[in-house]
Write an enzyme that holds these catalytic residues in place. Structure first.
Site, short mmCIF file in Angstrom:
data_model
loop_
_atom_site.label_atom_id
_atom_site.label_comp_id
_atom_site.label_asym_id
_atom_site.label_seq_id
_atom_site.Cartn_x
_atom_site.Cartn_y
_atom_site.Cartn_z
CG ASP A 1 -1.94 -0.92 1.30
OD1 ASP A 1 -2.39 -1.28 0.21
OD2 ASP A 1 -2.39 -1.29 2.40
CG ASP B 1 -4.67 -0.41 5.27
OD1 ASP B 1 -5.44 -0.80 4.36
OD2 ASP B 1 -4.09 0.68 5.26
CG ASP C 1 -6.78 -4.60 2.13
OD1 ASP C 1 -7.19 -4.59 0.96
OD2 ASP C 1 -6.29 -3.62 2.69
P1 ATP Z 1 -3.34 3.49 -0.01
O1 ATP Z 1 -4.02 2.46 -0.84
O2 ATP Z 1 -2.26 4.20 -0.70
O3 ATP Z 1 -2.97 3.05 1.33
P2 ATP Z 1 -5.70 4.45 0.94
O4 ATP Z 1 -5.80 3.10 1.53
O5 ATP Z 1 -5.80 5.62 1.83
O6 ATP Z 1 -4.41 4.60 0.11
P3 ATP Z 1 -8.25 4.45 0.17
O7 ATP Z 1 -8.44 4.61 1.62
O8 ATP Z 1 -8.82 3.28 -0.53
O9 ATP Z 1 -6.74 4.53 -0.16
O10 ATP Z 1 -8.76 5.77 -0.48
C1 ATP Z 1 -9.08 5.82 -1.83
C2 ATP Z 1 -9.50 7.22 -2.20
O11 ATP Z 1 -10.64 7.61 -1.44
C3 ATP Z 1 -8.45 8.24 -1.87
O12 ATP Z 1 -7.61 8.46 -2.94
C4 ATP Z 1 -9.26 9.49 -1.60
O13 ATP Z 1 -9.54 10.16 -2.80
C5 ATP Z 1 -10.54 8.95 -1.04
N1 ATP Z 1 -10.56 9.01 0.41
C6 ATP Z 1 -9.64 8.54 1.25
N2 ATP Z 1 -9.97 8.74 2.52
C7 ATP Z 1 -11.16 9.37 2.49
C8 ATP Z 1 -12.06 9.83 3.49
N3 ATP Z 1 -11.79 9.69 4.78
N4 ATP Z 1 -13.17 10.43 3.11
C9 ATP Z 1 -13.46 10.57 1.81
N5 ATP Z 1 -12.68 10.15 0.83
C10 ATP Z 1 -11.54 9.56 1.14
#
Ligand code: ATP
Length: 855
Positions: free
Chosen positions: A325, A592, A596
């Site tokens: 990630d 995480d 997953d």
């Molecule tokens: P990575 O995969 O790099 O660890 P991540 O797990 O944070 O990133 P996700 O959590 O799946 O990725 O987030 C995907 C998308 O959703 C992000 O790119 C962002 O645009 C949006 N996002 C992330 N967190 C939030 C939130 N708390 N509220 C709204 N949108 C969010």
């Protein structure tokens, strides 16, 4: 008493003498005393006494005890005592090591404990799940493992998966209303949640009703068996040891028969054959492997990699791909808003949205708890002079649809002076999709700005809102349409410096690194470039949507060349692992989130995040990163390689030494020489050389070029790389040296006892030399790290001193039937030892040239 599900929320609260803001702290102690720990009873762990007793179940020890009894019976009392002492010595070493290994495993189990977020005195605290008592108010979100049976008080799009309890594999939507039915099973108690089930969606607040063995799962589970896991290596070695044992026993029988035929005393030959069996049986192998693995796991914890299943220690060294990630693992997870752009006249409202549209909470000490993306937004607004409390008061929360990485957005509904206000924030494309028609012309402009920011490695979020005159029901996708644009914010999450080095190390170690992120491609790529994960200018990124179009074969072909995946959903992550495995790769994959778990299970090494990871992901993982850091995975891989190599070194050492002992005893008499070793000598050599230096080998530090070798194929034979020729050549050469020395001694006129003392001492010394040589598989004994293993030198010095004492002290001479060697004999021993060490080095050099691939 009425069942909990039949009572209203207020009744449950009253009955449990608690409140929606949690238990008072001063009540906790007495409640804990009353209800005990919220844990399922585990089957009893092995006691120290059981471990000690276990040592005597060993075949070898049984043989020795037999030998001691027979020695005593035929009047050889000294022999009997020495054998007894050796039995005790052996058992003690075995006990100390096994106890140590057990403790390592226990420690690992304790560290992998489950946690729960609990309200106490109206403040959220993170506690070990076993500390919960009835009346505790818990907060749950997607990915949590429900820590106790509880009655729901508040739910937002809250679903659980109860397969562990009911076998029902679909997620169940939960409610808070009382259910007026009698005698319904857990599966139908929709306002209850049960220990051990999984929160698959949304968030909730609940009050704990039952804990520990009284919970539904406690009632059916009975005792939780923590079964012993055998690693593939352990299994293979157990089989191998058995096969070898048969051969050894046949040889011993031949030695015995042949001795009798030559007219040696029957008792002496019997004892010789027994001692030989004891010395040559590699029964210690499986035990040493366990010890090496468990101690390795313990060392890994010190480096912040918590191993959940022992086989992972062994297989880590085979990893060819690490899929990671981005957020928190490759980056620091310290987000700061760098760019902020509100729609015209919407500056204030956007800041309210930043403060309200989130799950952030304050701890008792006033620290912000929550997702780093959201705390960054709150922090930004707070720094601009706003407060979350004020916003909460101006726009009280009505309901919310929590963030979900498939939908990539989050919504909250608030009261607004008699009207209602919906805030939605999320990934740019997910928001622009639901904006009202009238914004159509402006969208390209905003997306352009988004691309600009993303190319700088920023994570961009769009905000939108909607005013409503009437109170809507639940927040639905339908409601999240026709929104007004509110603005955008972007935050930086700097890459972790140490990751750059770790990625470089992976390259030399033949391990490919891949970024898989939910973020958009431009952001992902910018970060990957900074981490030097991708060659400059190679724009080879793929998005989840692009992957979805490929068929299985195309997919398997594509994954070979892609190192950055963006906008990937958890299901696609699973497909990436499968495609890589299809190509024969050995994959470590981080994860995480709640979704997953399947990819963590599918991966050869599933890696969960210790700090930000959900309970479900941790449960599914083989390894947990206590610091969430990618560099830690690489350290663990290195450690895994070291441990495996050391096990191989130990095997090489023990088998070549044992072979020398067998051959010496078998062949020497054939050449007309006297019996070369007495039983006590054999036992002594077995105890000191196999024991101490052998064990020291398992804590040998990593060879300095260990991360410059290609990964070991997972199914590679333990004896690969010319190990068998090494064992045979070394064993044969040691035997020849010993026999020639004895022949020389006989010719020089030394009596039989002196000859035996010489053989005894020489074998002991050569074996120590052998131990020094096997320390490095690839480098010569004179390599720079010759003093790198203090334990090894300690045990060598100790063994040499003991050996000299045995030879020169009159008291021990009597026991071991040795004679003080004169300088001429000693000189010969030292000379032959020197020659042997050089030859063993030569054998190593030649076999490496012939068999070693790569590098
Ligand atoms: P990575 O995969 O790099 O660890 P991540 O797990 O944070 O990133 P996700 O959590 O799946 O990725 O987030 C995907 C998308 O959703 C992000 O790119 C962002 O645009 C949006 N996002 C992330 N967190 C939030 C939130 N708390 N509220 C709204 N949108 C969010």
């Amino acid at each position: 008493m009425d069942a909990w599900y039949r009572l209203s929320e207020e009744e449950v609260i009253k009955k449990l003498k608690t409140s929606p803001s949690g238990l008072k702290k001063d009540l906790i102690l007495s409640l804990q005393q009353e209800y005990g720990k919220n844990a399922l009873k585990e089957a009893k762990q092995k006691s120290k006494f059981a471990i000690l007793l276990g040592q005597f179940k060993d075949v070898m020890i049984v043989i020795l005890i037999l030998a001691a009894i027979i020695s005593f019976a035929v009047g050889e009392h000294t022999d009997a005592y020495v054998i007894l002492a050796i039995i005790i010595g052996n058992a003690w070493i075995g006990y100390a090591q096994e106890n140590n290994a057990e403790e390592s495993v226990r420690m690992l189990q304790q560290m992998a404990a489950q946690y729960a977020l609990v309200l106490r005195d109206n403040h959220p605290v993170k506690l070990e799940a076993k500390e919960l008592v009835p009346g505790d108010v818990i907060l749950l979100e997607a990915g949590d493992i429900v820590p106790a049976d509880a009655r729901l008080l508040e739910v937002s799009a809250f679903k659980t998966e109860e397969a562990a309890l009911t076998g029902e594999s679909h997620s169940i939507e939960k409610i808070t209303d009382a259910i007026d039915k009698e005698n319904i099973g857990p599966g139908d108690q929709l306002n209850m949640i049960f220990k051990g089930t999984i929160v698959s969606n949304g968030s909730a607040k609940a009050v704990v009703t039952t804990t520990g063995m009284q919970t539904e799962i406690g009632k059916i589970a009975g005792l939780l068996e923590v079964g012993e896991q055998k690693t593939p290596l352990q299994k293979r070695l157990a089989v191998f040891s058995k096969q070898l044992a048969v051969i050894v026993i046949i040889i011993c029988a031949v030695v015995f028969g042949f001795g009798l035929w030559r007219g040696e005393p029957a008792f002496l030959m019997f004892l010789t054959a027994l001692s030989l069996a004891v010395a040559a049986l590699p029964e210690a192998l499986p035990a040493v492997i366990t010890i090496a693995l468990a101690n390795g796991a313990r060392r890994m914890v010190k480096q912040k990699a918590l191993i959940r299943v022992l086989p992972a220690v062994e297989t880590l060294g085979s990893v060819t791909y690490i899929c990671s990630d981005k957020t928190g693992t490759l980056t620091q997870n310290v987000m700061t808003v760098e760019k902020f752009q509100a729609a015209p006249d919407k500056d204030e409202l956007l800041k309210h949205a930043m403060l309200l549209n989130n799950e952030v909470r304050y701890s008792e000490e006033g620290n912000m708890l929550g997702d780093s993306t959201e705390t960054a937004l709150v922090n930004y607004a707070v720094n601009k002079g706003h407060s979350k409390e004020q916003s909460d008061n101006s726009f009280p929360l009505v309901s919310k649809l929590p963030f979900d990485s498939n939908r990539m957005r989050m919504s909250t509904l608030h009261q607004d002076n008699g009207k209602w206000l919906l805030f939605v924030k999320g990934a740019p494309v997910k928001i622009t999709e639901v904006l009202a028609e009238r914004y159509k012309d402006q969208v390209p402009k905003w997306l352009e700005l988004n691309r600009e920011w993303a190319a700088d490695g920023l994570r961009v979020l769009f905000f939108a809102y909607k005013q409503l005159d009437e109170k809507p029901g639940q927040i639905t996708e339908e409601l999240e349409k026709d929104l007004d644009f509110l603005g955008m914010a972007a935050m930086i999450d700097p890459p972790r410096e140490e990751v750059i080095e770790a990625i470089k190390e992976c390259k030399t170690a033949g391990i490919k690194t891949v970024m898989i992120t939910g973020d958009q491609p431009l952001t992902a790529y910018a970060i990957a470039e900074r981490l030097k994960m991708v060659a400059e200018g190679s724009k080879n990124t793929r998005t989840g949507a692009e992957l979805a179009k490929l068929n299985e074969e195309e997919f398997a072909r594509e994954v070979r060349n892609i190192f950055v995946y963006a906008r990937v959903s958890p299901e696609q992550k699973l497909n990436i692992v499968k495609a890589l495995q299809h190509n024969g790769e050995f994959v470590a994959m981080t994860g995480d989130g709640v979704n997953d778990a399947p990819s963590l299970k599918q991966a050869d090494i599933g890696v969960a995040m210790g700090i930000t990871g959900t309970g479900v992901s941790k449960e599914a993982a083989d390894m947990i990163l206590l610091d969430d850091n990618f560099a830690t995975i690489v350290k663990a891989v290195k450690e895994g390689r070291r441990i495996y190599e050391n096990i191989r070194k130990f095997i090489l050492y023990v088998l070549s030494c044992n072979l020398a002992e067998i051959l010496t005893i078998f062949f020497t008499p054939l050449f007309g020489l006297a019996i070369p070793l007495l039983p006590i000598h054999i036992l002594w050599i077995n105890l000191v050389t196999d024991g101490l230096p052998g064990l020291a080998l398992t804590s040998e530090p990593a060879e300095k070029d260990i991360m410059q070798m290609p990964p070991r194929p997972p199914r590679e034979n333990l004896f690969a790389g010319g190990m068998i020729p090494k064992i045979v050549l070394t064993g044969v050469f040691m035997t020849v040296s010993v026999m020639l020395t004895q022949a020389w001694a006989a010719k020089e006129g030394y009596d039989v006892q002196t000859q035996q003392t010489m053989v005894f001492t020489l074998l002991c010394f050569i074996q120590l030399g052998n131990a020094l040589s096997v320390r490095s598989s690839y480098h010569s004994i004179f390599h720079a790290t010759i003093f790198g293993n203090a334990g090894m030198w300690g045990s060598i010095i100790l063994t040499v001193v003991l050996q000299l004492l045995i030879v020169y002290l009159p008291f021990t001479e009597a026991i071991f039937k040795t004679t003080a060697l004169d300088w001429k004999a000693m000189r010969m021993i030292l000379l032959v030892t020197g020659i042997c060490i050089l030859t063993i080095e030569l054998i190593k050099y030649i076999t490496n040239r012939l068999y070693r691939k790569g590098k």
